[in-house]
Motif scaffolding. Structure first.
Motif, short mmCIF file in Angstrom:
data_model
loop_
_atom_site.label_atom_id
_atom_site.label_comp_id
_atom_site.label_asym_id
_atom_site.label_seq_id
_atom_site.Cartn_x
_atom_site.Cartn_y
_atom_site.Cartn_z
N GLY A 1 0.80 -1.23 0.00
CA GLY A 1 0.00 0.00 0.00
C GLY A 1 0.83 1.27 0.00
O GLY A 1 0.64 2.14 -0.87
N PRO A 2 1.75 1.44 0.95
CA PRO A 2 2.57 2.66 0.96
C PRO A 2 3.45 2.82 -0.29
O PRO A 2 3.62 3.93 -0.78
CB PRO A 2 3.42 2.49 2.22
N VAL A 3 4.00 1.71 -0.79
CA VAL A 3 4.84 1.83 -1.99
C VAL A 3 4.00 2.30 -3.18
O VAL A 3 4.39 3.22 -3.91
CB VAL A 3 5.53 0.49 -2.32
N SER A 4 2.83 1.69 -3.36
CA SER A 4 1.98 2.10 -4.49
C SER A 4 1.48 3.53 -4.31
O SER A 4 1.30 4.26 -5.29
CB SER A 4 0.81 1.14 -4.65
N ALA A 5 1.27 3.97 -3.05
CA ALA A 5 0.86 5.36 -2.80
C ALA A 5 1.97 6.33 -3.19
O ALA A 5 1.70 7.40 -3.75
CB ALA A 5 0.48 5.54 -1.34
N ASP A 6 3.24 5.96 -2.92
CA ASP A 6 4.37 6.80 -3.34
C ASP A 6 4.40 6.94 -4.86
O ASP A 6 4.63 8.04 -5.40
CB ASP A 6 5.69 6.20 -2.84
N VAL A 7 4.19 5.82 -5.54
CA VAL A 7 4.18 5.85 -7.01
C VAL A 7 3.01 6.68 -7.52
O VAL A 7 3.16 7.50 -8.45
CB VAL A 7 4.12 4.42 -7.58
N ALA A 8 1.84 6.52 -6.91
CA ALA A 8 0.65 7.27 -7.34
C ALA A 8 0.87 8.78 -7.21
O ALA A 8 0.44 9.54 -8.09
CB ALA A 8 -0.56 6.83 -6.54
N ARG A 9 1.52 9.23 -6.13
CA ARG A 9 1.77 10.67 -5.96
C ARG A 9 2.64 11.20 -7.10
O ARG A 9 2.40 12.29 -7.63
CB ARG A 9 2.43 10.93 -4.61
N LEU A 10 3.65 10.44 -7.47
CA LEU A 10 4.52 10.86 -8.57
C LEU A 10 3.76 10.89 -9.89
O LEU A 10 3.94 11.81 -10.71
CB LEU A 10 5.73 9.93 -8.66
N LEU A 11 2.92 9.90 -10.11
CA LEU A 11 2.14 9.87 -11.35
C LEU A 11 1.14 11.02 -11.39
O LEU A 11 0.97 11.68 -12.43
CB LEU A 11 1.41 8.53 -11.47
N ASP A 12 0.47 11.27 -10.28
CA ASP A 12 -0.52 12.35 -10.24
C ASP A 12 0.12 13.72 -10.51
O ASP A 12 -0.53 14.62 -11.07
CB ASP A 12 -1.23 12.38 -8.88
N ALA A 13 1.38 13.85 -10.10
CA ALA A 13 2.09 15.12 -10.31
C ALA A 13 2.72 15.22 -11.70
O ALA A 13 3.33 16.24 -12.02
CB ALA A 13 3.17 15.28 -9.24
N GLY A 14 2.59 14.17 -12.51
CA GLY A 14 3.22 14.19 -13.83
C GLY A 14 4.73 14.14 -13.76
O GLY A 14 5.41 14.63 -14.67
N ALA A 15 5.26 13.54 -12.69
CA ALA A 15 6.71 13.56 -12.45
C ALA A 15 7.45 12.43 -13.13
O ALA A 15 8.68 12.40 -13.10
CB ALA A 15 6.98 13.51 -10.94
N LEU A 16 6.73 11.48 -13.75
CA LEU A 16 7.37 10.31 -14.34
C LEU A 16 6.93 10.13 -15.78
O LEU A 16 5.78 10.41 -16.14
CB LEU A 16 7.02 9.04 -13.55
N ASP A 17 7.84 9.60 -16.59
CA ASP A 17 7.53 9.24 -17.97
C ASP A 17 7.38 7.74 -18.16
O ASP A 17 6.84 7.29 -19.17
CB ASP A 17 8.62 9.76 -18.91
N ALA A 18 7.90 6.96 -17.23
CA ALA A 18 7.80 5.50 -17.29
C ALA A 18 8.19 4.95 -15.92
O ALA A 18 8.71 5.68 -15.06
CB ALA A 18 8.71 4.92 -18.37
N LEU A 19 7.92 3.65 -15.73
CA LEU A 19 8.26 2.97 -14.48
C LEU A 19 9.05 1.70 -14.79
O LEU A 19 8.78 1.01 -15.78
CB LEU A 19 6.99 2.54 -13.74
N ALA A 20 10.00 1.37 -13.91
CA ALA A 20 10.69 0.08 -13.97
C ALA A 20 10.88 -0.39 -12.54
O ALA A 20 11.13 0.43 -11.65
CB ALA A 20 12.03 0.20 -14.69
N GLY A 21 10.77 -1.69 -12.32
CA GLY A 21 10.87 -2.15 -10.95
C GLY A 21 11.38 -3.56 -10.80
O GLY A 21 11.23 -4.40 -11.68
N CYS A 22 11.99 -3.79 -9.65
CA CYS A 22 12.45 -5.11 -9.22
C CYS A 22 12.12 -5.19 -7.74
O CYS A 22 12.83 -4.60 -6.91
CB CYS A 22 13.95 -5.25 -9.49
N HIS A 23 11.05 -5.89 -7.39
CA HIS A 23 10.56 -5.93 -6.01
C HIS A 23 9.66 -7.15 -5.88
O HIS A 23 9.49 -7.91 -6.85
CB HIS A 23 9.78 -4.64 -5.67
#
Length: 359
Positions: A76-98
């Motif tokens: 939950g907290p990790v996805s919330a961190d990602v959602a904040r960045l997406l909502d702000a238009g701060a990212l162009d793509a995502l990559a992950g290893c988790h």
């Protein structure tokens, strides 16, 4: 040679303008939690890929920056961190290893909005639009390794011990079917919450003795995998049980202090001791940029390195739109099927025995 790659703090990505109109990739890797011990290697693999992409001119003449999100927390907290960045238009793509439970939570907030490449071994199944898994599923990891070990060691009684989340559950279902077809049977299955191995290990060891298991499939991850293998060593069961893991890599083996039993195996897409020329050249470039004391590039790091290069190639083809991502990646990767190597622990490293086995 200087490393030409920038690592951006999430707060800076949210509140400060981009330098040089950078193309920003959210990098979700564990810096804490169960897989935290793999984080430094994964980060090095990502930085090396970003350096090489930038050396070629970046993405559409924009430098590639990595926005580091700690993927080691609860989903939950990790996805919330990602959602904040997406909502702000701060990212162009995502990559992950988790872990896969974090992956499924991140997928929920990212799907249909942005390209998201997930690189480690995974549980299989379908994905939402814009989400691409480049790792292998449980059948890809085990279909060759488990029957081979069953036959070679004349194994008849497998035990399954893992963490309690989506990936081990899928691994155990696959292992049960494969063991049955190989003429063996499952005599014990246990799944443990993260971080509980140390205080629950003695009853587990007793259960292994009672079940008279001769083989053990370990779908524990990270520090739990290390703690359990240490307990097996203290009990002497490490020399009686053939062990196979789909999550053991060089950092975990080093944390364990190595293994000389000849009965500890790993099935992973990559090992540092692979004799293949691309793997050796990658290690040389890593040492040249990060120094001789940099962490070894384990399977997770190599997967993330390759995933970022795939993302850059898709961007070059203007193929990062979520609805067309999987088709474009399939065309790009046609004929390049990921494989899995079976290796045996020998001291502080691995001896690769066979591979790759195709998914």
């Amino acid at each position: 040679m200087m490393l030409d790659a920038r690592l951006v703090d999430p707060l800076d990505a949210l509140h400060l303008p981009r330098e040089d109109d950078a193309f920003r990739v959210g990098l979700v890797v564990p810096q804490s939690g169960p897989l935290g011990l793999t984080g430094p290697s994964a980060l090095d693999g990502a930085l090396l890929a970003a350096h090489e992409i930038n050396a070629r001119g970046g993405i559409h003449d924009r430098p590639l920056d990595l926005v580091l999100v700690d993927g080691g927390g609860e989903p939950g907290p990790v996805s919330a961190d990602v959602a904040r960045l997406l909502d702000a238009g701060a990212l162009d793509a995502l990559a992950g290893c988790h872990t896969s439970d974090v992956h499924r939570a991140v997928e929920t907030v990212a799907a249909g909005r942005i390209a998201y490449i997930y690189t480690p071994p995974h549980e299989g199944g379908t994905r939402r639009p814009g989400v691409l898994c480049t790792g292998t599923d449980p059948n890809g990891q085990l279909a060759h390794a488990l029957p081979q070990l069953t036959e070679h060691h004349a194994l008849r009684r497998w035990a399954l011990i893992g963490n309690d989340y989506i990936w081990p559950r899928s691994v155990h279902r696959t292992a049960t079917a494969l063991a049955t077809r190989a003429g063996a049977r499952i005599v014990l299955e246990r799944r443990l919450p993260f971080g509980t191995v140390e205080r629950t290990v003695e009853p587990l060891l007793d259960a292994l003795r009672t079940a008279r298991a001769d083989a053990l499939l370990l779908s524990l991850i990270g520090r739990d995998l290390v703690h359990f293998n240490r307990a097996l060593r203290r009990s002497g069961l490490d020399r009686r049980l053939v062990r196979l893991s789909g999550a053991l890599e060089e950092n975990g083996l080093l944390a364990l202090g190595g293994d000389d039993t000849g009965t500890l195996y790993a099935a992973m897409p990559s090992f540092a001791t692979l004799a293949e020329e691309p793997r050796q050249l990658l290690a040389e470039r890593h040492r040249a940029l990060c120094g001789p004391w940099a962490p070894v590039l384990d399977a997770y790091a190599v997967g993330l390195y390759e995933g970022l290069h795939l993302l850059a190639a898709l961007a070059d083809r203007h193929a990062l739109e979520p609805n067309g991502l999987s088709r474009a990646a399939g065309r790009l990767l046609r004929g390049e099927r990921p494989g899995v190597h079976l290796a045996r622990a020998e001291g502080l490293g691995f001896a690769v025995l066979s591979g790759p086995s195709a998914r």
